[in-house]
Design a protein around this motif. Structure first.
Motif, PDB file in Angstrom:
ATOM      1  N   TYR A 343       0.834  -1.208   0.000  1.00 54.65           N
ATOM      2  CA  TYR A 343       0.000   0.000   0.000  1.00 54.65           C
ATOM      3  C   TYR A 343       0.872   1.263   0.000  1.00 54.65           C
ATOM      4  O   TYR A 343       0.691   2.154  -0.839  1.00 54.65           O
ATOM      5  N   HIS A 344       1.809   1.318   0.931  1.00 57.11           N
ATOM      6  CA  HIS A 344       2.586   2.559   1.068  1.00 57.11           C
ATOM      7  C   HIS A 344       3.546   2.774  -0.100  1.00 57.11           C
ATOM      8  O   HIS A 344       3.760   3.919  -0.508  1.00 57.11           O
ATOM      9  N   VAL A 345       4.117   1.711  -0.623  1.00 58.22           N
ATOM     10  CA  VAL A 345       4.991   1.886  -1.796  1.00 58.22           C
ATOM     11  C   VAL A 345       4.172   2.485  -2.940  1.00 58.22           C
ATOM     12  O   VAL A 345       4.604   3.431  -3.613  1.00 58.22           O
ATOM     13  N   ALA A 346       2.959   1.958  -3.145  1.00 57.01           N
ATOM     14  CA  ALA A 346       2.110   2.473  -4.230  1.00 57.01           C
ATOM     15  C   ALA A 346       1.709   3.931  -3.982  1.00 57.01           C
ATOM     16  O   ALA A 346       1.746   4.751  -4.903  1.00 57.01           O
ATOM     17  N   VAL A 347       1.364   4.247  -2.741  1.00 50.62           N
ATOM     18  CA  VAL A 347       0.983   5.631  -2.419  1.00 50.62           C
ATOM     19  C   VAL A 347       2.179   6.564  -2.641  1.00 50.62           C
ATOM     20  O   VAL A 347       2.026   7.637  -3.234  1.00 50.62           O
ATOM     21  N   CYS A 348       3.367   6.131  -2.203  1.00 54.07           N
ATOM     22  CA  CYS A 348       4.572   6.959  -2.413  1.00 54.07           C
ATOM     23  C   CYS A 348       4.823   7.189  -3.902  1.00 54.07           C
ATOM     24  O   CYS A 348       5.386   8.211  -4.287  1.00 54.07           O
ATOM     25  N   LYS A 349       4.437   6.248  -4.728  1.00 49.67           N
ATOM     26  CA  LYS A 349       4.626   6.408  -6.176  1.00 49.67           C
ATOM     27  C   LYS A 349       3.483   7.182  -6.812  1.00 49.67           C
ATOM     28  O   LYS A 349       3.438   7.358  -8.035  1.00 49.67           O
ATOM     29  N   GLY A 350       2.533   7.609  -5.998  1.00 48.86           N
ATOM     30  CA  GLY A 350       1.424   8.432  -6.489  1.00 48.86           C
ATOM     31  C   GLY A 350       0.410   7.643  -7.306  1.00 48.86           C
ATOM     32  O   GLY A 350      -0.264   8.204  -8.176  1.00 48.86           O
ATOM     33  N   LEU A 351       0.269   6.358  -7.028  1.00 38.96           N
ATOM     34  CA  LEU A 351      -0.614   5.524  -7.848  1.00 38.96           C
ATOM     35  C   LEU A 351      -2.011   5.383  -7.246  1.00 38.96           C
ATOM     36  O   LEU A 351      -2.209   5.586  -6.046  1.00 38.96           O
ATOM     37  N   ASP A 352      -2.950   5.009  -8.101  1.00 37.95           N
ATOM     38  CA  ASP A 352      -4.338   4.840  -7.663  1.00 37.95           C
ATOM     39  C   ASP A 352      -4.518   3.448  -7.043  1.00 37.95           C
ATOM     40  O   ASP A 352      -4.739   2.450  -7.722  1.00 37.95           O
ATOM     41  N   VAL A 353      -4.406   3.431  -5.732  1.00 37.86           N
ATOM     42  CA  VAL A 353      -4.349   2.170  -5.000  1.00 37.86           C
ATOM     43  C   VAL A 353      -5.645   1.351  -5.119  1.00 37.86           C
ATOM     44  O   VAL A 353      -5.606   0.122  -5.220  1.00 37.86           O
ATOM     45  N   ASP A 354      -6.767   2.029  -5.093  1.00 36.01           N
ATOM     46  CA  ASP A 354      -8.046   1.295  -5.105  1.00 36.01           C
ATOM     47  C   ASP A 354      -8.455   0.820  -6.496  1.00 36.01           C
ATOM     48  O   ASP A 354      -9.219  -0.124  -6.633  1.00 36.01           O
ATOM     49  N   GLN A 355      -7.949   1.494  -7.521  1.00 38.07           N
ATOM     50  CA  GLN A 355      -8.314   1.144  -8.901  1.00 38.07           C
ATOM     51  C   GLN A 355      -7.070   0.972  -9.749  1.00 38.07           C
ATOM     52  O   GLN A 355      -6.810   1.759 -10.659  1.00 38.07           O
ATOM     53  N   PRO A 356      -6.262  -0.040  -9.472  1.00 39.83           N
ATOM     54  CA  PRO A 356      -5.032  -0.201 -10.262  1.00 39.83           C
ATOM     55  C   PRO A 356      -5.338  -0.458 -11.740  1.00 39.83           C
ATOM     56  O   PRO A 356      -6.408  -0.983 -12.062  1.00 39.83           O
ATOM     57  N   ARG A 357      -4.404  -0.078 -12.586  1.00 35.62           N
ATOM     58  CA  ARG A 357      -4.626  -0.203 -14.035  1.00 35.62           C
ATOM     59  C   ARG A 357      -4.842  -1.672 -14.424  1.00 35.62           C
ATOM     60  O   ARG A 357      -4.281  -2.580 -13.812  1.00 35.62           O
ATOM     61  N   ASN A 358      -5.625  -1.865 -15.430  1.00 35.12           N
ATOM     62  CA  ASN A 358      -5.852  -3.187 -16.048  1.00 35.12           C
ATOM     63  C   ASN A 358      -6.573  -4.217 -15.178  1.00 35.12           C
ATOM     64  O   ASN A 358      -6.731  -5.356 -15.588  1.00 35.12           O
TER      65      ASN A 358
END
Ligand code: M6R
Length: 366
Positions: A343-358
């Motif tokens: 979770y935190h790695v994704a948030v630090c990368k500014g990504l949409d955690v709840d709706q990941p691509r694809n």
């Protein structure tokens, strides 16, 4: 609706103590040392007469199945196979009326899992479902089952459903082992008591959230991660790696720790973060030597350890200390920091955690 949390995923990670309490409500009774699953009462004969269990599932639910296999084999001495539903259905598998098929699915709508059930039914197997979404297609297609009762899961990355599935599989193994007489009264009572304590221990693990958020910042550079564990921690390694892949788009692989030297060790250099589940259990010394092998090649070790570990804390780059529990219940604790790390790695990368691509929440096409 996110209960003050920035994302559903974080909310669902933090809900786990409450969800598992709900999952065990009326089923695990510590005062009488008893585990009651209505499916086991109603279908005792079908379950106990089975030659083997075949678990079918996809993704995270398949990982829960791998833990269930170890639990059921250890406590009940019933052989268990774990299959990807998508492979099972197209393999012309050997299925007989003496088989029990356990289908695990959060959504209850996964196309491959549903098709695997239909196939097993045609061969006369007895079907047991472990699902979350009440009244969904899979529970309707089964002979019996147990809901995990963790409430709706919104985040695409499955978190509380996984720990709910593992909890139900644990209750199933305990209830069957007692009926079958393959567990001593003493061991049974011990596991029941420890299982009942798990929600409180998860609360303690969740206090590590800030610390994990901090260390996650260090690892956003990575292109690859390895996750290692043995025994009950091996499926946890797979699950940790899947969580990271799904939401942070960092390539990650889970491996049984001892397999490292059969290939993946070639990948290790000073850029490679290696998450190792190294709690104090029968496999500790072996996993410790794997950590030394990683460090000898300058890999960055993030170790998940027991609270009183003084050895690994000296050699690992980052150490996450967890409360103790018995070995078969460790996945319910060791999974939590890996969910938070992803979770935190994704948030630090500014990504949409709840709706990941694809990705979609339920995969209703094959
Ligand atoms: O609803 P299901 O449990 O049947 O779903 C199975 C997988 O699609 C699911 O676990 C998927 O791997 C998740 N996105 C994992 O976080």
């Amino acid at each position: 609706e996110k209960g003050g949390f920035p994302h559903f995923m974080l909310k669902e990670i933090f809900e786990q103590p409450e969800c598992l309490t709900n999952c065990m409500r009326g089923r695990v009774n510590v005062d009488t040392d008893n585990v009651v699953l209505s499916a086991v009462i109603d279908y005792k004969k079908q379950l106990l007469d089975a030659n083997r269990f075949i678990i079918v599932a996809c993704g995270t639910s398949w990982h829960a199945g791998l833990i269930g296999k170890q639990m059921i084999e250890q406590l009940c001495r019933i052989p268990v196979e774990v299959e990807y539903a998508s492979e099972f259905r197209y393999r012309n598998p050997v299925i007989t009326s003496k088989d029990v098929v356990i289908a695990i699915s959060q959504s209850g709508e996964t196309a491959d899992t549903l098709a695997a059930i239909q196939l097993a039914k045609e061969h006369g197997a007895f079907i047991y479902g472990i699902c979350n979404a009440i009244g969904s297609s899979i529970p309707r297609a089964t002979d019996t089952g147990s809901y995990i009762h963790v409430g709706p899961e919104i985040g695409v990355a499955s978190t509380k459903a996984f720990t709910g599935q593992v909890t139900v599989l644990t209750m199933l193994a305990l209830a069957l082992a007692k009926e079958k007489g393959t567990i001593s009264t003493e061991n049974y009572m011990h596991v029941v008591k420890e299982l009942h304590e798990i929600p409180n221990k998860i609360k303690t693990v969740l206090q590590l959230n800030d610390r994990i958020a901090d260390l996650s910042r260090t690892f956003t550079y990575a292109r690859n991660f390895l996750y290692l564990g043995r025994g009950f921690s091996y499926p946890v390694a797979l699950e940790g790696a899947l969580k990271l892949k799904e939401i942070s788009y960092i390539h990650a692989e889970g491996y049984p720790a001892a397999e490292m030297k059969h290939g993946p060790i070639a990948l290790i250099d000073s850029d490679m973060p290696v998450v190792v589940i190294a709690t104090h259990n029968a496999m500790y010394e072996k996993v410790l030597s794997n950590i030394q092998e990683v460090k000898a090649r300058k890999g960055k070790v993030i170790a998940i350890v027991s609270h009183d570990d003084n050895t690994i804390s000296k050699i690992a780059d980052e150490v996450i200390e967890l409360p103790d529990t018995i070995e078969c219940l460790e996945p319910l604790l060791t999974t939590i920091p890996l969910q938070l790390l992803a979770y935190h790695v994704a948030v630090c990368k500014g990504l949409d955690v709840d709706q990941p691509r694809n990705l979609a929440k339920s995969v209703t096409v094959e």
